[in-house]
Design a protein around this motif. Structure first.
Motif, PDB file in Angstrom:
ATOM      1  N   VAL A   1       0.835  -1.201   0.000  1.00  0.00           N
ATOM      2  CA  VAL A   1       0.000   0.000   0.000  1.00  0.00           C
ATOM      3  C   VAL A   1       0.869   1.250   0.000  1.00  0.00           C
ATOM      4  N   LYS A   2       1.916   1.240   0.800  1.00  0.00           N
ATOM      5  CA  LYS A   2       2.814   2.397   0.848  1.00  0.00           C
ATOM      6  C   LYS A   2       3.479   2.627  -0.503  1.00  0.00           C
ATOM      7  N   GLU A   3       3.781   1.533  -1.191  1.00  0.00           N
ATOM      8  CA  GLU A   3       4.480   1.656  -2.467  1.00  0.00           C
ATOM      9  C   GLU A   3       3.558   2.140  -3.580  1.00  0.00           C
ATOM     10  N   ILE A   4       2.312   1.663  -3.595  1.00  0.00           N
ATOM     11  CA  ILE A   4       1.409   1.998  -4.697  1.00  0.00           C
ATOM     12  C   ILE A   4       0.788   3.379  -4.535  1.00  0.00           C
ATOM     13  N   GLY A   5       0.630   3.834  -3.290  1.00  0.00           N
ATOM     14  CA  GLY A   5       0.109   5.181  -3.066  1.00  0.00           C
ATOM     15  C   GLY A   5      -1.401   5.237  -2.886  1.00  0.00           C
ATOM     16  N   PHE A   6      -1.880   6.417  -2.458  1.00  0.00           N
ATOM     17  CA  PHE A   6      -3.289   6.592  -2.100  1.00  0.00           C
ATOM     18  C   PHE A   6      -4.212   6.465  -3.307  1.00  0.00           C
ATOM     19  N   TYR A   7      -3.859   7.065  -4.432  1.00  0.00           N
ATOM     20  CA  TYR A   7      -4.778   7.092  -5.579  1.00  0.00           C
ATOM     21  C   TYR A   7      -5.111   5.682  -6.056  1.00  0.00           C
ATOM     22  N   GLN A   8      -4.084   4.855  -6.282  1.00  0.00           N
ATOM     23  CA  GLN A   8      -4.326   3.500  -6.762  1.00  0.00           C
ATOM     24  C   GLN A   8      -5.042   2.656  -5.701  1.00  0.00           C
ATOM     25  N   SER A   9      -4.735   2.903  -4.431  1.00  0.00           N
ATOM     26  CA  SER A   9      -5.414   2.179  -3.356  1.00  0.00           C
ATOM     27  C   SER A   9      -6.900   2.519  -3.338  1.00  0.00           C
ATOM     28  N   PHE A  10      -7.206   3.799  -3.467  1.00  0.00           N
ATOM     29  CA  PHE A  10      -8.609   4.233  -3.476  1.00  0.00           C
ATOM     30  C   PHE A  10      -9.331   3.689  -4.705  1.00  0.00           C
ATOM     31  N   LYS A  11      -8.645   3.654  -5.825  1.00  0.00           N
ATOM     32  CA  LYS A  11      -9.226   3.128  -7.054  1.00  0.00           C
ATOM     33  C   LYS A  11      -9.575   1.648  -6.901  1.00  0.00           C
ATOM     34  N   ALA A  12      -8.679   0.878  -6.278  1.00  0.00           N
ATOM     35  CA  ALA A  12      -8.938  -0.544  -6.052  1.00  0.00           C
ATOM     36  C   ALA A  12     -10.092  -0.738  -5.074  1.00  0.00           C
ATOM     37  N   PHE A  13     -10.136   0.086  -4.042  1.00  0.00           N
ATOM     38  CA  PHE A  13     -11.195   0.021  -3.031  1.00  0.00           C
ATOM     39  C   PHE A  13     -12.565   0.277  -3.659  1.00  0.00           C
ATOM     40  N   THR A  14     -12.677   1.358  -4.401  1.00  0.00           N
ATOM     41  CA  THR A  14     -13.963   1.700  -5.014  1.00  0.00           C
ATOM     42  C   THR A  14     -14.319   0.737  -6.142  1.00  0.00           C
TER      43      THR A  14
ATOM     44  N   LEU B   1     -13.838  -2.497  -6.276  1.00  0.00           N
ATOM     45  CA  LEU B   1     -14.500  -3.686  -5.755  1.00  0.00           C
ATOM     46  C   LEU B   1     -15.924  -3.357  -5.307  1.00  0.00           C
ATOM     47  N   LEU B   2     -16.113  -2.179  -4.735  1.00  0.00           N
ATOM     48  CA  LEU B   2     -17.465  -1.779  -4.329  1.00  0.00           C
ATOM     49  C   LEU B   2     -18.390  -1.679  -5.541  1.00  0.00           C
ATOM     50  N   VAL B   3     -17.880  -1.122  -6.628  1.00  0.00           N
ATOM     51  CA  VAL B   3     -18.685  -0.973  -7.837  1.00  0.00           C
ATOM     52  C   VAL B   3     -19.092  -2.341  -8.389  1.00  0.00           C
ATOM     53  N   ARG B   4     -18.193  -3.311  -8.264  1.00  0.00           N
ATOM     54  CA  ARG B   4     -18.467  -4.642  -8.813  1.00  0.00           C
ATOM     55  C   ARG B   4     -19.135  -5.571  -7.803  1.00  0.00           C
ATOM     56  N   ARG B   5     -19.703  -5.018  -6.741  1.00  0.00           N
ATOM     57  CA  ARG B   5     -20.262  -5.854  -5.675  1.00  0.00           C
ATOM     58  C   ARG B   5     -21.392  -6.758  -6.157  1.00  0.00           C
ATOM     59  N   LYS B   6     -22.093  -6.361  -7.223  1.00  0.00           N
ATOM     60  CA  LYS B   6     -23.189  -7.187  -7.724  1.00  0.00           C
ATOM     61  C   LYS B   6     -22.687  -8.505  -8.315  1.00  0.00           C
ATOM     62  N   LYS B   7     -21.390  -8.558  -8.627  1.00  0.00           N
ATOM     63  CA  LYS B   7     -20.832  -9.791  -9.177  1.00  0.00           C
ATOM     64  C   LYS B   7     -20.473 -10.796  -8.086  1.00  0.00           C
ATOM     65  N   ILE B   8     -20.517 -10.354  -6.826  1.00  0.00           N
ATOM     66  CA  ILE B   8     -20.229 -11.262  -5.718  1.00  0.00           C
ATOM     67  C   ILE B   8     -21.422 -12.192  -5.541  1.00  0.00           C
ATOM     68  N   LYS B   9     -21.178 -13.486  -5.641  1.00  0.00           N
ATOM     69  CA  LYS B   9     -22.264 -14.464  -5.664  1.00  0.00           C
ATOM     70  C   LYS B   9     -22.267 -15.269  -4.365  1.00  0.00           C
ATOM     71  N   LYS B  10     -23.208 -14.955  -3.491  1.00  0.00           N
ATOM     72  CA  LYS B  10     -23.342 -15.689  -2.237  1.00  0.00           C
ATOM     73  C   LYS B  10     -24.165 -16.951  -2.484  1.00  0.00           C
ATOM     74  N   ARG B  11     -23.745 -18.036  -1.863  1.00  0.00           N
ATOM     75  CA  ARG B  11     -24.489 -19.287  -1.998  1.00  0.00           C
ATOM     76  C   ARG B  11     -24.247 -20.141  -0.767  1.00  0.00           C
ATOM     77  N   ALA B  12     -25.070 -21.135  -0.592  1.00  0.00           N
ATOM     78  CA  ALA B  12     -24.905 -22.092   0.499  1.00  0.00           C
ATOM     79  C   ALA B  12     -24.383 -23.404  -0.074  1.00  0.00           C
ATOM     80  N   LEU B  13     -23.947 -24.286   0.808  1.00  0.00           N
ATOM     81  CA  LEU B  13     -23.492 -25.606   0.385  1.00  0.00           C
ATOM     82  C   LEU B  13     -24.698 -26.408  -0.083  1.00  0.00           C
TER      83      LEU B  13
END
Length: 416
Positions: free
Chosen positions: A386-399, A401-413
């Motif tokens: 995180v220190k190496e990549i910096g704030f901008y790229q970290s924030f971009k990665a954070f947001t 994943l949030l934007v793609r949250r609909k692709k997260i598929k919850k399921r049971a066994l």
């Protein structure tokens, strides 16, 4: 163990490695292709009211499943690089056997080492993945015992693969095996070896390759659509290989061949179908393996990897003393040829691995914000990334994943 599997599936953390099916009792857990195109565990309906494993096995599974835990600390030394992991030697090289080099996705080094181990009776078989004989788009775990088998299994297979299913065969055998798998597969084996002496004895070598993630089989079906090929007519499908990087090639029943470049197939289609676990993976670089290989791309005038066809070259990271001994012996016997490579230059040929490694923490934070559980990662020094990549790229990665949250598929066994 059922509760652990439900935790994995409810939070979309499964990588599809297949280990759970091998450590569970008999056929209590099976690996099946889901409707959305991923390999996932399912419960044998005869075990709905029965445990699938004893307490000792369940505890070992909790510490070994890559969806629950990755602990690199036992394998670190002063040679540990915060981005590229434990490294004894960094090289670029290739298989001296031209057929193996041509068949592989890069320089054919993994296939060459596999054949070397067989020929010198270091192992009795090689656990790896190959195309299914009944469906050329799908992958199956296999044990290769000949040069012909190894060449048939060479080349990248950008679809769900579960070599961990083969561990059940290992548990019933006295033979020795070389295990070849994705980084998550290698981690599952290495961590389970700490709890299973027979597994440690029977698998003396683990080899892996840098992995950008596992696409859904729906990605392959989309590639076929762009090739204007019907799945029912496909008799053979090669994702890569037969050159470097090699073409994606579908062979049809009438003999026609439809092809697409690596940049178009992986770069524009397949990498848009990655499972959730791959997006938060700290180990696309195979840290738990003895030796890991990757494409040794040549840079273009802008310093970005060039995907022009050429003779294959592998980036080779030797991570353990056992791996170093194996590679040096193979090199001395003329099986592989390699030269030293500057570790600090890996970024130029594997920029994706660098970016993902340095942005894992922000992605994990995004998962927690979505009230999802995450795997336990220990010893990877992710804060340095995180220190190496910096704030901008970290924030971009954070947001991102949030934007793609609909692709997260919850399921049971589920039962089957």
């Amino acid at each position: 163990m059922k509760a652990l599997l439900n935790r994995v599936l409810n939070n979309d953390l499964c990588s599809g490695c297949g280990m759970c099916s091998s450590v569970a009792d008999d056929d209590a857990i099976k690996i099946r292709l889901t409707g959305d195109g991923y390999h996932r565990p399912v419960l044998n309906d005869q075990y709905q009211n029965r445990p699938v494993a004893n307490e000792q096995t369940s505890a070992a599974f909790a510490k070994s499943c890559p969806a629950l835990n990755l602990d690199i600390r036992p394998y670190k030394s002063a040679n540990y690089h915060p981005i590229w992991g434990e490294i004894l030697d960094t090289m670029k090289g290739y298989a001296t056997d031209n057929e193996i080099r041509q068949a592989g996705s890069s320089g054919g080094v993994i296939s060459a080492l596999a054949q070397y181990c067989l020929e010198n009776k270091l192992v009795d078989g090689v656990i790896q993945i190959q195309a299914s004989q009944t469906d050329p788009l799908e992958n199956v775990a296999t044990i290769s015992r000949s040069r012909q088998n190894i060449i048939a299994s060479s080349g990248s297979r950008y679809a769900p693969a579960s070599p961990g299913e083969a561990l059940k065969w290992v548990a019933m055998s006295t033979e020795k095996y070389l295990f070849i798998g994705k980084p998550c597969d290698a981690a599952a084996v290495r961590q389970m070896q700490q709890h299973d002496p027979r597994l440690k004895q029977n698998i003396p070598y683990i080899v892996s390759f840098m992995c950008a993630g596992t696409p859904s089989l729906q990605g392959t079906e989309q590639v076929l659509e762009k090739l204007e090929a019907k799945r029912s007519e496909v008799t053979s499908f090669r994702y890569r290989g037969d050159g470097w990087p090699g073409l994606t090639k579908a062979t049809l029943a009438n003999g026609d061949e439809r092809t697409m470049t690596y940049n178009d197939s992986w770069g524009k289609v397949l990498n848009r179908h990655l499972q959730t676990r791959c997006k938060i993976c700290p180990d696309g670089i195979g840290e738990f393996a003895d030796i890991v290989c990757a494409d040794g791309w040549e840079g273009d005038e802008k310093g970005y990897p060039s995907f022009e066809e050429r003779e294959g070259n592998s980036l080779i990271l030797v991570r353990t003393a056992k791996g170093r001994e194996l590679f040096r012996n193979a090199e001395a016997d003329g099986v592989v040829k390699a030269e030293a490579f500057d570790t600090n230059s890996i970024f130029a040929i594997q920029p994706f691995q660098y970016y993902r490694r340095t942005t894992i923490l922000p992605r994990l934070l995004a998962m927690k914000l979505l009230l999802l559980k995450t795997p336990s990662y220990k010893g990877f020094e992710l804060g340095k990334g995180v220190k190496e990549i910096g704030f901008y790229q970290s924030f971009k990665a954070f947001t991102g994943l949030l934007v793609r949250r609909k692709k997260i598929k919850k399921r049971a066994l589920e039962t089957a």
